[in-house]
Design an enzyme around this catalytic site. Structure first.
Site, PDB file in Angstrom:
ATOM      1  CG  HIS A 173      -1.765   1.197   1.386  1.00  0.00           C
ATOM      2  ND1 HIS A 173      -3.069   1.255   0.947  1.00  0.00           N
ATOM      3  CD2 HIS A 173      -1.496   2.409   1.937  1.00  0.00           C
ATOM      4  CE1 HIS A 173      -3.564   2.442   1.211  1.00  0.00           C
ATOM      5  NE2 HIS A 173      -2.630   3.168   1.820  1.00  0.00           N
ATOM      6  CD  GLU A 174       1.867   3.631   3.643  1.00  0.00           C
ATOM      7  OE1 GLU A 174       2.226   4.704   3.107  1.00  0.00           O
ATOM      8  OE2 GLU A 174       0.787   3.514   4.245  1.00  0.00           O
ATOM      9  CG  HIS A 177       0.559   6.163  -0.792  1.00  0.00           C
ATOM     10  ND1 HIS A 177      -0.590   6.617  -1.395  1.00  0.00           N
ATOM     11  CD2 HIS A 177       0.172   5.594   0.381  1.00  0.00           C
ATOM     12  CE1 HIS A 177      -1.635   6.330  -0.623  1.00  0.00           C
ATOM     13  NE2 HIS A 177      -1.199   5.709   0.449  1.00  0.00           N
ATOM     14  CD  GLU A 243      -4.492   6.445   1.922  1.00  0.00           C
ATOM     15  OE1 GLU A 243      -4.363   5.225   2.196  1.00  0.00           O
ATOM     16  OE2 GLU A 243      -3.549   7.257   1.998  1.00  0.00           O
TER      17      GLU A 243
END
Length: 271
Positions: A173-174, A177, A243
């Site tokens: 997930h990070e 980004h 997100e």
């Protein structure tokens, strides 16, 4: 798993929100001018009751209003983003993170291995793994202006309480980004919101001088406040879409919904 569809939807919504943000800035500048026009008209009306004259608009009234508004917005954006260019490592150190030590901790070794694996899977340049050792909550964040100074920090609570599959979901997930440039986008939007806030603060400064400044300051404050609130709402909406995109990307890279889902369940249980 329709993760590509979800990614496309999030990117499309982001583009629409960014367009709305740009329109909001233009409208905020126009609203400042319109508010000052109304304030000047009311002042001229009051003066006309006392003296048999009508105050004309000052020379370059439109140009000055628009120029000062843009100077505040763009100047505030430049100042704020310049401060955020310190780099991911420095930002992480400010909140108490340190570099991961895989040679002395099994949990940190596992974390570093997962970062390496997912960077290869996603074609992402490896960020510096960091750990917030004094934080028991499950959390993580990515920071950095570009891939050359990017970091990925994780809390001690996440290292100790997440399974390998869950940790993979959180790290993926990070990493998304970083891959999508979300950290840079968020810093730019934060700078623009700060610039809109400066318009409100400028109006407040004018109002505090008293006299006719109360009228003009209040007018600028009203327009600046609306622009600032709108900017904050749109920034939050953009962050929400990024997100969603990061969630879909994490599922794509890990081929597992359970990993990220397990993280969310454990985070909710901690509250």
């Amino acid at each position: 798993m329709r993760f590509f569809d979800h990614q496309d939807a999030a990117r499309g919504e982001t583009r629409r929100l960014l367009l709305a943000f740009a329109i909001a800035v233009v409208v905020a500048v126009a609203a400042v001018h319109a508010a000052l026009v109304v304030a000047w008209y009311l002042l001229a009306l009051v003066v006309s009751w006392v003296l048999p004259v009508w105050l004309p608009f000052p020379a370059f009234f439109l140009s000055v209003n628009v120029g000062v508004s843009l100077l505040l917005v763009l100047g505030g954006w430049w100042v704020e983003t310049s401060q955020l260019r310190a780099g991911g490592l420095r930002l992480a150190e400010r909140v108490g993170a340190r570099e991961a030590r895989p040679t002395v901790s099994h949990d940190e070794q596992r974390f570093c291995n997962i970062v390496e694996e997912l960077c290869i899977a996603g074609g992402v340049k490896r960020p510096a793994p960091m750990v917030l050792t004094h934080t028991d909550a499950i959390n993580a964040f990515a920071a950095g202006w570009d891939e050359n100074d990017a970091i990925l920090a994780i809390t001690q609570g996440a290292l100790e309480n997440l399974t390998r599959e869950e940790l993979q979901g959180l790290v993926a997930h990070e990493l998304s980004h970083l891959r999508e440039g979300d950290t840079r986008l968020n810093m730019r939007l934060a700078g623009m919101v700060f610039g809109l806030e400066l318009v409100y603060n400028f109006g407040e400064t004018i109002r505090e001088r008293g006299g006719p400044g109360r009228w003009f300051g209040s007018a600028v404050m009203s327009a600046g406040w609306v622009g600032w609130i709108t900017g904050r709402m749109l920034k939050a909406a953009v962050s929400r879409q990024r997100e969603f995109l990061a969630d879909a990307r994490a599922v794509q890279w890990t081929r597992s919904r359970d990993g990220l889902g397990g993280v969310l369940r454990k985070v909710m249980a901690q509250r």
